[in-house]
Design an enzyme around this catalytic site. Structure first.
Site, short mmCIF file in Angstrom:
data_model
loop_
_atom_site.label_atom_id
_atom_site.label_comp_id
_atom_site.label_asym_id
_atom_site.label_seq_id
_atom_site.Cartn_x
_atom_site.Cartn_y
_atom_site.Cartn_z
N THR A 28 -14.07 -35.89 58.32
CA THR A 28 -13.68 -36.99 59.21
C THR A 28 -12.16 -37.09 59.34
O THR A 28 -11.61 -37.13 60.44
CB THR A 28 -14.25 -38.31 58.68
OG1 THR A 28 -15.68 -38.23 58.66
CG2 THR A 28 -13.83 -39.47 59.58
N VAL A 29 -11.46 -37.12 58.20
CA VAL A 29 -10.01 -37.30 58.24
C VAL A 29 -9.32 -36.03 58.74
O VAL A 29 -8.37 -36.10 59.52
CB VAL A 29 -9.48 -37.70 56.85
CG1 VAL A 29 -7.96 -37.84 56.88
CG2 VAL A 29 -10.12 -39.01 56.40
N GLU A 142 0.45 -42.06 52.25
CA GLU A 142 0.23 -43.31 53.00
C GLU A 142 -1.25 -43.51 53.33
O GLU A 142 -1.77 -44.63 53.28
CB GLU A 142 1.06 -43.31 54.29
CG GLU A 142 0.98 -44.59 55.10
CD GLU A 142 1.65 -45.76 54.42
OE1 GLU A 142 0.94 -46.74 54.09
OE2 GLU A 142 2.87 -45.71 54.21
N VAL A 145 -4.26 -45.44 51.11
CA VAL A 145 -4.48 -46.88 51.01
C VAL A 145 -4.35 -47.49 52.40
O VAL A 145 -3.33 -47.34 53.06
CB VAL A 145 -3.44 -47.55 50.09
CG1 VAL A 145 -3.71 -49.05 49.99
CG2 VAL A 145 -3.47 -46.92 48.70
N GLY A 147 -5.90 -46.88 55.30
CA GLY A 147 -6.13 -46.13 56.53
C GLY A 147 -4.87 -46.05 57.37
O GLY A 147 -3.85 -45.52 56.95
N ILE A 149 -3.00 -48.57 58.34
CA ILE A 149 -2.04 -49.67 58.13
C ILE A 149 -0.86 -49.16 57.31
O ILE A 149 -1.05 -48.66 56.20
CB ILE A 149 -2.69 -50.84 57.38
CG1 ILE A 149 -4.03 -51.23 58.00
CG2 ILE A 149 -1.75 -52.04 57.35
CD1 ILE A 149 -4.82 -52.20 57.16
N GLY A 200 -23.16 -46.99 59.95
CA GLY A 200 -22.26 -45.96 59.44
C GLY A 200 -21.05 -46.50 58.70
O GLY A 200 -20.15 -45.73 58.35
N LYS A 218 -7.20 -48.25 45.16
CA LYS A 218 -6.14 -48.58 46.10
C LYS A 218 -5.16 -49.59 45.51
O LYS A 218 -3.94 -49.47 45.69
CB LYS A 218 -6.75 -49.13 47.39
CG LYS A 218 -7.56 -48.09 48.16
CD LYS A 218 -8.29 -48.72 49.34
CE LYS A 218 -9.11 -47.69 50.10
NZ LYS A 218 -9.90 -48.31 51.20
N GLY A 315 -11.61 -44.55 58.78
CA GLY A 315 -12.02 -43.85 59.98
C GLY A 315 -11.09 -42.70 60.31
O GLY A 315 -9.97 -42.60 59.82
#
Length: 441
Positions: A28-29, A142, A145, A147, A149, A200, A218, A315
């Site tokens: 996904t990432v 970064e 923790v 996503g 933000i 999901g 985190k 996500g």
């Protein structure tokens, strides 16, 4: 007058015109990162001042159809971290191993590293950062923790002059979605979890999220940066949301609160108190209004005052955005001839036990509905220096003489409150301690 040329680190030499990047892992990432690098290629390269070339992508399964040219993929991941042509490694595999081994090898082979691996950085981050510092390389994380933000860079830079007094965060989208569903729809925990899985937002095995482990990792990372001391995740008190019932949500609303799973760290003269647990938050607190899969971090600095960061915490696209942001930072550092901004936390943070916490508490008890029960409970609370701020009584079943008593306390020490709860549980008139939850002001 002409502009002087940048001073170059002699270990780096001439600024590169091309930065060659390898991606380890294309889930996904990895896919989100690749898409952003391709879609925004011109803008990214103009901000860096150099060409960004995706040189290799390491994968496990060579037979799976993937959204990238076939010649980029290889299953020989060890060869990637040893390849002298590659400048930056994006570790997007996850888990402790082989990620830890691969990052160590990449750093020792002179490569900058960017990772989204929260478990690895929480458990082994300080050691890996020391290796990076010894090699004059960047190790950025970064995306580990929050996503998309931006949390780590502001803590390392813009807020670095502040003493952080307290930090509270909604750091897991799965649990926040479940609690939002329970709050808005009056649903119970089980159906809310099932809905999160169907959409999901939750894994088939959701324990890492609902038991608070994800938030613990985190929080350990953020606390190490914000307070400058190593915070081992195993020393962070951790409690999940699995014991919450819709009755707790109903009562929270009645008293003017929402329930959120929070990671909290506060600085005290004798050390740090780091904890993860469900929390009663006043409805007018900024974090109480962060809903669905959104994440947020609130903090108080001695000079900056109150700040809050909020956004999508997971996500492909948000996390990929954070990875690419780190890559731009690393590539700029390479252009200037050196590593940039690793922050090495000091060893030896004094982490206080949860019993040292002073807070207010919500306590819900199922009891025999008889005249003496309230007096017995109140006596035990008083004997343990727990005073009451509010109380609610209700008959749950008149036929079976089952009643419910709910208390909100004034601030008291957790060790005293826990001692009182243990004693109350031993009373013959007590059916069960239905739940108790900490209350933030």
């Amino acid at each position: 007058m002409s502009t002087p040329a940048p001073v170059l680190n002699p270990q780096r030499g001439v600024p590169p015109t091309t930065v060659r990047v390898a991606i380890l892992g294309f889930g996904t990432v990895g896919l989100g990162t690749y898409r952003m690098l391709e879609s925004n290629k011109s803008a990214i390269e103009s901000k860096v001042g150099a060409r960004i070339e995706i040189f290799k992508i390491g994968i496990k399964n060579p037979n799976k159809k993937r959204e990238a040219p076939a010649e980029l993929f290889t299953t020989d991941i060890e060869s990637i971290v040893a390849d002298s042509n590659i400048d930056v490694i994006l570790e997007l595999i996850g888990g402790e191993e082989p990620a830890k081994h691969l990052i160590e090898k990449a750093l020792r082979n002179g490569k900058h590293v960017i990772t989204a691996n929260k478990e690895l950085m929480a458990k082994h981050g300080p050691g890996l950062l020391r290796i990076a510092a010894e090699q004059c390389l960047d190790l950025h994380f970064e995306a580990a923790v929050g996503g998309g933000i931006p949390l780590i860079q502001p803590l390392k830079h813009q807020l670095a002059g502040n003493d952080v007094l307290k930090m509270m965060g909604i750091l897991n989208g799965t649990t926040n979605y479940i609690l939002t569903n329970m709050s808005r729809d009056g649903a119970d925990y089980g159906p809310s979890l099932s809905e999160a899985q169907a959409k999901g937002y939750a894994e088939a095995d959701p324990r890492n999220d609902v038991e608070g482990c994800d938030v613990r990792y985190k929080l350990a990372i953020l606390a190490s940066i914000a307070f400058g001391k190593e915070v081992p995740p195993e020393e962070v008190y951790c409690e999940g949301i699995t014991k919450l019932e819709k009755r707790d949500i109903e009562l929270a609303h009645m008293f003017g609160y929402e329930i959120k799973l929070l990671g909290i760290v506060e600085s005290r003269p004798d050390g740090l108190l780091a904890r993860v647990h469900p929390t009663f938050l006043p409805k007018d607190h900024q974090l109480a209004n962060v809903n669905g899969v959104f994440n947020a971090l609130w903090l108080k600095g001695d000079f900056v005052g109150d700040l809050m960061f909020s956004g999508r915490g997971a996500g492909a696209d948000p996390t990929g955005s954070a990875v690419v942001g780190d890559l731009i930072d690393v590539a700029r550092n390479m252009r200037l001839g050196g590593a940039g901004n690793n922050v090495l936390p000091e060893e030896g943070a004094n982490l206080l036990p949860i019993g040292e916490l002073t807070a207010r508490y919500y306590l819900r008890i199922n009891v025999d509905d008889q005249p003496s029960v309230l007096g017995q409970v109140a006596t035990i609370l008083g004997e343990n220096n727990v005073s009451l701020a509010a109380m609610e009584m209700k008959v749950l079943n008149a036929a079976s003489s089952l009643g419910e008593i709910v208390f909100l306390t004034h601030p008291c020490k957790e060790s005293s409150f826990q001692k009182a709860v243990d004693a109350i549980e031993e009373l013959q008139v007590i059916k069960k301690i239905a739940n108790w939850i900490r209350v933030e002001q």
